[in-house]
Enzyme design. Structure first.
Site, short mmCIF file in Angstrom:
data_model
loop_
_atom_site.label_atom_id
_atom_site.label_comp_id
_atom_site.label_asym_id
_atom_site.label_seq_id
_atom_site.Cartn_x
_atom_site.Cartn_y
_atom_site.Cartn_z
N SER A 198 0.14 -6.81 -9.58
CA SER A 198 1.28 -7.98 -9.65
C SER A 198 2.72 -7.07 -9.66
O SER A 198 2.61 -6.15 -10.34
CB SER A 198 1.06 -8.93 -10.59
OG SER A 198 2.32 -9.86 -10.36
N GLU A 219 2.16 -18.52 -12.29
CA GLU A 219 3.43 -18.15 -11.61
C GLU A 219 3.82 -19.46 -10.91
O GLU A 219 5.31 -19.58 -10.93
CB GLU A 219 3.22 -16.92 -10.66
CG GLU A 219 4.43 -16.49 -9.65
CD GLU A 219 3.68 -15.58 -8.52
OE1 GLU A 219 3.19 -14.47 -9.10
OE2 GLU A 219 3.81 -15.72 -7.33
N TYR A 220 3.04 -19.93 -10.28
CA TYR A 220 3.36 -21.20 -9.61
C TYR A 220 4.07 -22.30 -10.45
O TYR A 220 4.94 -22.76 -10.10
CB TYR A 220 2.17 -22.12 -8.78
CG TYR A 220 1.66 -21.44 -7.47
CD1 TYR A 220 1.54 -20.10 -7.12
CD2 TYR A 220 1.42 -22.30 -6.42
CE1 TYR A 220 1.08 -19.70 -6.01
CE2 TYR A 220 0.97 -21.96 -5.24
CZ TYR A 220 0.89 -20.80 -4.92
OH TYR A 220 0.48 -20.29 -3.60
N GLY A 248 0.67 -1.00 0.18
CA GLY A 248 -0.19 0.11 -0.23
C GLY A 248 0.75 1.41 0.09
O GLY A 248 0.67 2.15 -0.71
N VAL A 305 -5.37 -4.10 1.91
CA VAL A 305 -5.23 -4.62 3.26
C VAL A 305 -5.14 -6.22 2.88
O VAL A 305 -5.45 -6.52 1.90
CB VAL A 305 -6.18 -4.29 4.43
CG1 VAL A 305 -6.21 -2.89 4.88
CG2 VAL A 305 -7.43 -4.77 3.78
N LYS A 306 -5.05 -7.01 4.05
CA LYS A 306 -5.15 -8.63 3.92
C LYS A 306 -6.44 -9.09 3.16
O LYS A 306 -7.45 -8.40 3.56
CB LYS A 306 -4.97 -9.30 5.06
CG LYS A 306 -3.38 -9.61 5.34
CD LYS A 306 -3.17 -10.59 6.35
CE LYS A 306 -1.80 -10.86 6.67
NZ LYS A 306 -1.41 -10.15 7.84
N ASN A 330 -4.21 4.45 7.59
CA ASN A 330 -3.99 3.30 7.87
C ASN A 330 -4.59 3.14 9.31
O ASN A 330 -4.77 4.19 10.19
CB ASN A 330 -2.37 3.15 8.08
CG ASN A 330 -1.98 1.88 8.24
OD1 ASN A 330 -2.04 0.87 7.45
ND2 ASN A 330 -1.50 1.37 9.33
N ARG A 331 -4.72 1.73 9.56
CA ARG A 331 -5.63 1.50 10.83
C ARG A 331 -4.77 2.25 12.14
O ARG A 331 -5.36 3.04 13.07
CB ARG A 331 -5.86 0.21 11.32
CG ARG A 331 -6.82 -0.37 11.98
CD ARG A 331 -7.25 -1.68 12.07
NE ARG A 331 -5.87 -2.57 11.69
CZ ARG A 331 -5.41 -3.50 12.43
NH1 ARG A 331 -5.91 -3.39 13.45
NH2 ARG A 331 -4.32 -4.10 12.01
N SER A 332 -3.45 2.03 12.12
CA SER A 332 -2.59 2.68 13.16
C SER A 332 -1.97 3.93 12.46
O SER A 332 -1.43 3.90 11.54
CB SER A 332 -1.55 1.82 13.75
OG SER A 332 -0.57 1.36 12.56
N LYS A 359 -5.98 -12.04 -11.76
CA LYS A 359 -4.87 -12.32 -11.08
C LYS A 359 -4.47 -13.48 -10.39
O LYS A 359 -3.58 -13.85 -10.14
CB LYS A 359 -5.16 -11.16 -10.34
CG LYS A 359 -4.11 -11.24 -8.94
CD LYS A 359 -2.64 -10.83 -9.75
CE LYS A 359 -1.32 -10.87 -8.93
NZ LYS A 359 -1.13 -11.19 -7.32
N HIS A 401 -2.84 -15.59 -12.95
CA HIS A 401 -1.54 -15.15 -13.17
C HIS A 401 -0.82 -15.78 -11.80
O HIS A 401 0.25 -16.24 -12.35
CB HIS A 401 -1.60 -13.69 -12.76
CG HIS A 401 0.10 -13.14 -12.40
ND1 HIS A 401 0.50 -13.50 -11.18
CD2 HIS A 401 0.78 -12.26 -13.22
CE1 HIS A 401 1.60 -12.69 -11.23
NE2 HIS A 401 1.92 -12.24 -12.65
N ASN A 402 -1.17 -16.02 -10.81
CA ASN A 402 -0.52 -16.47 -9.62
C ASN A 402 -0.51 -18.14 -9.91
O ASN A 402 0.70 -18.60 -9.62
CB ASN A 402 -1.21 -16.27 -8.36
CG ASN A 402 -0.78 -14.87 -7.92
OD1 ASN A 402 -0.61 -14.02 -8.73
ND2 ASN A 402 -0.79 -14.72 -6.65
C1 6PG Z 1 2.52 -11.12 -7.38
C2 6PG Z 1 2.57 -12.07 -6.60
C3 6PG Z 1 2.09 -11.84 -5.39
C4 6PG Z 1 2.60 -12.84 -4.10
C5 6PG Z 1 2.19 -14.01 -4.30
C6 6PG Z 1 3.01 -15.22 -3.44
O1 6PG Z 1 1.93 -11.19 -8.50
O2 6PG Z 1 3.04 -9.95 -7.35
O3 6PG Z 1 1.94 -13.12 -7.00
O4 6PG Z 1 0.77 -11.67 -5.41
O5 6PG Z 1 4.14 -12.63 -4.01
O6 6PG Z 1 0.91 -14.43 -3.98
O7 6PG Z 1 2.15 -15.89 -3.28
P1 6PG Z 1 2.52 -17.43 -2.56
O8 6PG Z 1 2.98 -16.91 -0.93
O9 6PG Z 1 1.40 -18.41 -2.44
O10 6PG Z 1 3.72 -17.97 -3.15
#
Ligand code: 6PG
Length: 476
Positions: free
Chosen positions: A128, A189-190, A14, A74-75, A32-34, A182, A185-186
């Site tokens: 990302s 990425e994996y 953020g 945030v999360k 921000n919360r804090s 997204k 995308h991840n």
């Molecule tokens: C991104 C990443 C980001 C994060 C991953 C890590 O696109 O910038 O993908 O979102 O680094 O979520 O994922 P893991 O902790 O599941 O490996």
């Protein structure tokens, strides 16, 4: 003067995104919360642009020009809902709430529908590129209404990464489309990371190369077709030496890969949509297997090859063969990921443009790679490609790689080096190109034990054989 955009949630992503907006000339309200994080941002980076710090949500909302544009960083999950609940009563119809986290697309759909009733736009926006990307130009996958994008798009496109002057940010589609893309995308990425890890493992074992030598191999690959961020950082990681022990860094890291969950979501969603993303799934399972330390310890003495290398002609071609296997398997991962986007786009009526999705991933994001241009070209040429793998560029590349790919899987099996990514991608490729699959036998078995019926190759309709009687075929 009222701020152009607000960012709430000033952890590293953020904070860096807020700085990126400010560096690009926007006035940025930060919250921000804090309070301490807000103050730290303003005092440390105030010189970079215009920040308006607020202590409360009320002040924060009041500091924004209308329609308000607020990016929530945030999360995912409960924390995002909590921020939405806090801000919503303070907003007016037409305002835009943006969720820039890794939210599950189903949550985004739910939130979008709920806020729409109040006249508030909710845009689920995939971002990302990690910390550095957020600051210097991420890849941005915005979902949400067209109206919200009309207001938000110019700001997002300004701060996004650019490739050949084109922003890596295109409106993906309504409600959950951005977060879905997204998520995929991840997943890719994996897969990409798993394939690189398999390449490393096989070359290390098969040729007895050290981490530094392997760093060189990856550095070399990064100058060709495999040119990508993940290959580049692989070389960096392999080059790293642990200061405490003097050993290669990669040898002092515990070999249990963690995950925050987006890869798992990709696979769960693919199962629901009925899309075989087998390479991506293997990557998720490989991380999971690595974490089962007790089982691994118990199984370490099970019989099988261990410790061998390859020699002779095999050794001479192994590096190039592995490069080609990686390239081919990577194509499969992308093909599977795009298939999943196509299926979701149909299911949810998103009308995702595949060519521009590939454009978004050309820069800024973790999977950025040279060959994303080829994917864009393939979908721009033919929007209804049955599979990326049959597009002329990819079909030709696969033709050049497929023999090496088979040799690599064979070598891995012989050496006892696990390569689930390579092997399953190759099986997927062979599965697609096979004229007849043994699925016919499965249909027969299903009909035998459960009267589940089957279709014939030569006639319309469904049929059933009276297996326990005269074994005659009847229309079902
Ligand atoms: C991104 C990443 C980001 C994060 C991953 C890590 O696109 O910038 O993908 O979102 O680094 O979520 O994922 P893991 O902790 O599941 O490996």
């Amino acid at each position: 003067m009222a701020a152009d955009i607000g960012v709430t949630g000033l952890a590293v992503m953020g904070r860096n995104l807020a700085r990126n907006f400010a560096r690009n000339g926007f006035s940025v309200a930060v919250h921000n919360r804090s309070r301490a994080k807000t103050d730290a941002l303003v005092s440390e980076f105030g010189h970079e642009g215009e920040f308006v710090g607020s202590a409360t949500a009320e002040e924060f909302v009041a500091s924004l020009s209308t329609p308000r544009k607020i990016v929530i960083m945030v999360k995912a999950g409960g924390p995002t809902d909590a921020v939405i609940d806090e801000l919503t009563p303070l907003l007016e119809p037409g305002d835009i709430l943006v969720d820039g986290g890794n939210a599950h697309f189903a949550d985004t759909r739910r939130r979008e529908a709920a806020l729409k009733e109040k006249g508030i736009h909710f845009a689920g926006v995939g971002i990302s590129g990690g910390e550095e990307g957020a600051l210097l130009g991420p890849s941005i996958m915005p979902g949400g209404s067209k109206e919200s994008y009309a207001a938000l798009g110019p700001l997002l496109e300004k701060v996004a990464a650019k490739v050949d002057g084109t922003p890596c940010c295109v409106h993906v589609g309504p409600d959950g489309a951005g977060h879905f893309v997204k998520m995929v995308h991840n997943g890719i990425e994996y897969a990409d990371m798993q394939l690189i890890a398999e390449s490393y493992d096989l070359l290390r074992q098969g040729l007895g190369l050290g981490a530094k030598e392997l760093a060189e191999v990856f550095r070399g690959w990064n100058t060709g077709e495999l040119d990508s961020y993940l290959i580049e950082i692989t070389a960096e990681v392999l080059d790293q030496v642990d200061a405490a022990t003097g050993k290669a860094f990669v040898d002092i890291v515990l070999d249990q890969a963690e995950q925050k969950g987006t890869g798992r979501w990709t696979v769960q969603t693919a199962l629901e949509l009925g899309v075989p993303i087998s390479g991506i799934a293997e990557a998720v399972f490989a991380r999971s297997l690595s974490g089962h330390a007790d089982q691994r310890a118990a199984a370490v003495n099970l019989p099988g090859p261990s410790g061998g290398t390859v020699t002779g002609a095999r050794a001479e071609t192994l590096v190039e063969d592995v490069r080609l296997a990686l390239y081919a398997s990577k194509m499969v991962a992308y093909a599977q990921g795009f298939d999943q986007i196509i299926a979701a786009s149909k299911e949810y009526g998103w009308d995702v443009d595949l060519g521009s999705t590939a454009t978004i991933w050309r820069g800024g994001c973790i999977i950025r790679a040279r060959f994303l241009d080829r994917i864009r070209e393939a979908y721009d040429e033919s929007g209804d490609l049955p599979s990326l793998l049959v597009a002329p560029f990819f079909a030709k590349a696969l033709e050049q790689a497929q023999q090496a790919w088979r040799r690599v899987v064979t070598t891995a099996v012989e050496l006892g080096v696990p390569t689930p990514g390579f092997a399953s991608s190759l099986a997927y490729y062979d599965g697609l190109r096979r004229e007849r699959l043994p699925a016919a036998l499965i249909q027969g078995q299903r009909d035998f034990f459960g009267a589940h019926t089957y279709r014939r190759v030569d006639r319309e309709g469904s049929f059933h054989v009276d297996w326990s009687g005269k074994r005659e075929e009847n229309p079902a």
